[in-house]
Design an enzyme around this catalytic site. Structure first.
Site, mmCIF file in Angstrom:
data_model
loop_
_atom_site.group_PDB
_atom_site.id
_atom_site.type_symbol
_atom_site.label_atom_id
_atom_site.label_comp_id
_atom_site.label_asym_id
_atom_site.label_seq_id
_atom_site.Cartn_x
_atom_site.Cartn_y
_atom_site.Cartn_z
ATOM 1 N N ASP A 159 34.386 41.437 50.424
ATOM 2 C CA ASP A 159 34.610 41.989 49.076
ATOM 3 C C ASP A 159 33.496 41.482 48.171
ATOM 4 O OD1 ASP A 159 35.508 42.848 46.631
ATOM 5 O OD2 ASP A 159 37.378 41.721 46.662
ATOM 6 N N ASP B 244 43.677 43.652 43.081
ATOM 7 C CA ASP B 244 43.253 42.339 42.594
ATOM 8 C C ASP B 244 44.184 41.864 41.481
ATOM 9 O OD1 ASP B 244 40.856 41.721 44.097
ATOM 10 O OD2 ASP B 244 39.910 43.408 43.058
#
Length: 217
Positions: free
Chosen positions: A176, A38
């Site tokens: 996610d 990320d």
């Protein structure tokens, strides 16, 4: 119903960064399919991470492919950098990219798989025209930026719709946001094939959880 084995993308944001080498080795030995990276700019989402030094550490201790989620504004200007850092999948937010078609074209040009990420409130209809250009679609089931949030149940119909479209367009569908073994069992029949798992994975022995998911689903 899909019979494919789920692909597991451990979220490196949730690893123990005080002993990242240990966690990277454990995840690799456990059979992780991708390392989920990320990248946040503090603008598109209210948080920062992950820096290039984390990418270098992951690459040093593992050859598992990198799945890079760019939660940044104007991602076009960062594609080449993250490909050079080892990204196999590069996922961008249409909400953050005024040049989304050009951005997807550049991802493919540099040799990575093209991905788009959808925030929980983003309707499928607004991005359907982009799906023929995508190898990968990441559906957020929490608001992006911080881990540990509750799963947003209202996203399930969208996942079902994306699962249908994945058969038409051929992209992999990934989720996610507060994913655990039970969520994998619930969502896999809807056409979700790839799962980013964060805090739930690191609370347990990653090897045990990954083996459980791959054997039971």
């Amino acid at each position: 119903m899909s019979i494919s084995v789920p692909k597991i993308h451990p979220s490196i944001l949730c690893a123990d960064h005080g002993d990242l080498r240990r966690d990277i080795i454990r995840l690799t030995e456990a059979g992780a399919d991708y390392m989920h990276m990320d990248v946040m700019d503090g603008d598109f989402v209210p948080n920062f991470g992950l820096g290039t030094e984390i990418f270098n550490c992951v690459r040093k201790y593992s050859n598992v492919p990198l799945d890079v989620h760019l939660m940044v504004r104007e991602p076009l200007w960062h594609i080449k950098l993250f490909r050079e850092l080892g990204a196999e999948i590069i996922t961008v937010h249409p909400e953050a990219s005024p040049q989304i078609v050009e951005t997807l074209a550049l991802i493919r040009e540099v040799g990575a798989k093209t991905g788009i990420a959808l925030n929980p409130e983003t309707p499928v209809d607004t991005v359907e025209k982009l799906l023929p250009m995508c190898d990968h679609v990441l559906a957020m089931t929490v608001n992006p930026g911080f881990y540990g949030q509750d799963f947003l149940e209202f996203t399930i119909p969208k996942l079902q719709r994306l699962g249908e479209l994945s058969k038409q367009y051929g992209f992999s569908l990934c989720v996610d946001g507060n994913i655990n073994a039970e969520r994998v069992k619930q969502l896999h029949p809807l056409g979700v094939t790839n799962f980013v798992i964060g805090s739930a994975l690191f609370r347990e022995n990653p090897a045990d959880m990954i083996k459980q998911i791959k054997s039971e689903v």
